[in-house]
Write a protein that holds these residues in place. Structure first.
Motif, PDB file in Angstrom:
ATOM      1  N   ARG A 117      22.429  25.989  12.217  1.00 23.19           N
ATOM      2  CA  ARG A 117      22.595  26.864  13.376  1.00 23.19           C
ATOM      3  C   ARG A 117      22.324  28.337  13.066  1.00 23.19           C
ATOM      4  NH1 ARG A 117      28.323  24.720  15.451  1.00 23.19           N
ATOM      5  NH2 ARG A 117      28.567  24.646  13.172  1.00 23.19           N
ATOM      6  N   GLU A 120      18.617  28.666  13.150  1.00 19.90           N
ATOM      7  CA  GLU A 120      18.116  28.545  14.519  1.00 19.90           C
ATOM      8  C   GLU A 120      18.383  29.828  15.316  1.00 19.90           C
ATOM      9  OE1 GLU A 120      18.484  23.755  15.397  1.00 19.90           O
ATOM     10  OE2 GLU A 120      20.224  25.041  15.725  1.00 19.90           O
ATOM     11  N   ASN A 124      15.612  32.219  17.047  1.00 15.41           N
ATOM     12  CA  ASN A 124      15.690  32.588  18.455  1.00 15.41           C
ATOM     13  C   ASN A 124      15.594  34.105  18.662  1.00 15.41           C
ATOM     14  OD1 ASN A 124      15.928  29.951  19.375  1.00 15.41           O
ATOM     15  ND2 ASN A 124      18.169  29.954  19.240  1.00 15.41           N
ATOM     16  N   ASN A 153      11.006  25.109  14.519  1.00 16.66           N
ATOM     17  CA  ASN A 153      12.206  24.372  14.917  1.00 16.66           C
ATOM     18  C   ASN A 153      12.065  22.874  14.656  1.00 16.66           C
ATOM     19  OD1 ASN A 153      13.878  26.505  15.825  1.00 16.66           O
ATOM     20  ND2 ASN A 153      12.759  26.610  17.758  1.00 16.66           N
ATOM     21  N   GLU A 157      14.539  20.681  12.258  1.00 14.84           N
ATOM     22  CA  GLU A 157      15.306  19.554  12.803  1.00 14.84           C
ATOM     23  C   GLU A 157      14.950  18.246  12.090  1.00 14.84           C
ATOM     24  OE1 GLU A 157      17.728  19.513  14.849  1.00 14.84           O
ATOM     25  OE2 GLU A 157      17.691  21.557  15.628  1.00 14.84           O
TER      26      GLU A 157
END
Length: 248
Positions: A117, A120, A124, A153, A157
């Motif tokens: 996270r 990420e 972002n 991303n 993932e």
């Protein structure tokens, strides 16, 4: 040298002791029988080979996803570098974000919880950077950058999913159980077929077969996590870290 000894651990010593103990009991109580161990060997070797093969497939897939991750970061970097309307400070901000996202992602790969996270959130921030600077970043370039961000991303993932979901745990448990049962089948058989062989040879063959099986099992266990930098075949993660080139 330590890496080559990585497949030798406490289980190796324990199984060697089991092999010696079972062989001793066979001589002590005259236990010997003519048993075809082919089927039992298949029951041990086949799942070991299967799990090793699947572990190598996971490693190959991880290499593909890590390449996608790095190439995505590099593409985002090059897109911003080609935007002439951005000043050096803005380009440096993007490079720092990309470098930070790369570091956070690889920190997650090396941790137990594998929480991506933070990485990420950093990725972002690149989208927010585009929105803040939409006056100097064209719509076409923004769409291209977003496309490369999606690759970043996807790479994160997919790589994390490989780390969190390995080969079947039940299969590995099955392998370990049968590896430790193997001496109880093999030792009496080898005593039966080699009645006149030197005792040390019988002990040696028993330990050797046990060592081969537990070594294969340990190879699979080390391949299970190709990110921990312990096994010989682990992924060289530093090759996939983003490093922005200094402007000339």
């Amino acid at each position: 040298m330590n890496k080559y000894l990585a497949i030798i651990d406490f289980k190796t010593l324990l199984l060697s002791v089991v092999c010696i103990a079972v062989t001793y009991l066979c001589f002590r109580f005259n236990i010997a029988y003519d048993l075809n161990i082919t089927l039992f060997s298949i029951a041990v070797i086949f799942p070991l080979v299967f799990t090793i093969r699947e572990a190598f497939k996971r490693r190959d897939n991880a290499l593909k996803f890590l390449s996608q991750f790095k190439s995505g970061l590099c593409s985002v970097h090059y897109c911003f570098e080609q935007c002439k309307k951005l000043n050096d400070e803005q380009r440096a901000e993007v490079s720092q974000l990309l470098d930070k996202a790369s570091s956070q992602f690889f920190d997650a790969l090396g941790s137990e919880d594998a929480d991506i996270r933070p990485a990420e959130d950093t990725v972002n921030q690149i989208i927010h950077f585009i929105k803040r600077n939409d006056s100097v970043i064209s719509n076409g370039l923004a769409l291209k950058i977003i496309r490369f961000v999606q690759d970043v991303n996807d790479g994160m993932e997919n790589t994390i999913s490989l780390k969190m979901h390995g080969t079947p745990i039940s299969m590995r448990a099955y392998c370990l159980v049968f590896v430790f049962l193997f001496p109880f089948v093999f030792a009496p058989t080898i005593v039966y077929h080699l009645p006149d062989a030197p005792i040390l040879l019988t002990y040696g063959l028993s330990v050797l077969h046990g060592f081969i099986l537990i070594a294969l099992y340990n190879v699979q266990v080390q391949m299970e996590n190709p990110f921990d930098q312990i096994g010989l075949d682990d992924i060289q993660l530093d090759e996939f870290r983003f490093r922005a080139l200094s402007p000339s």
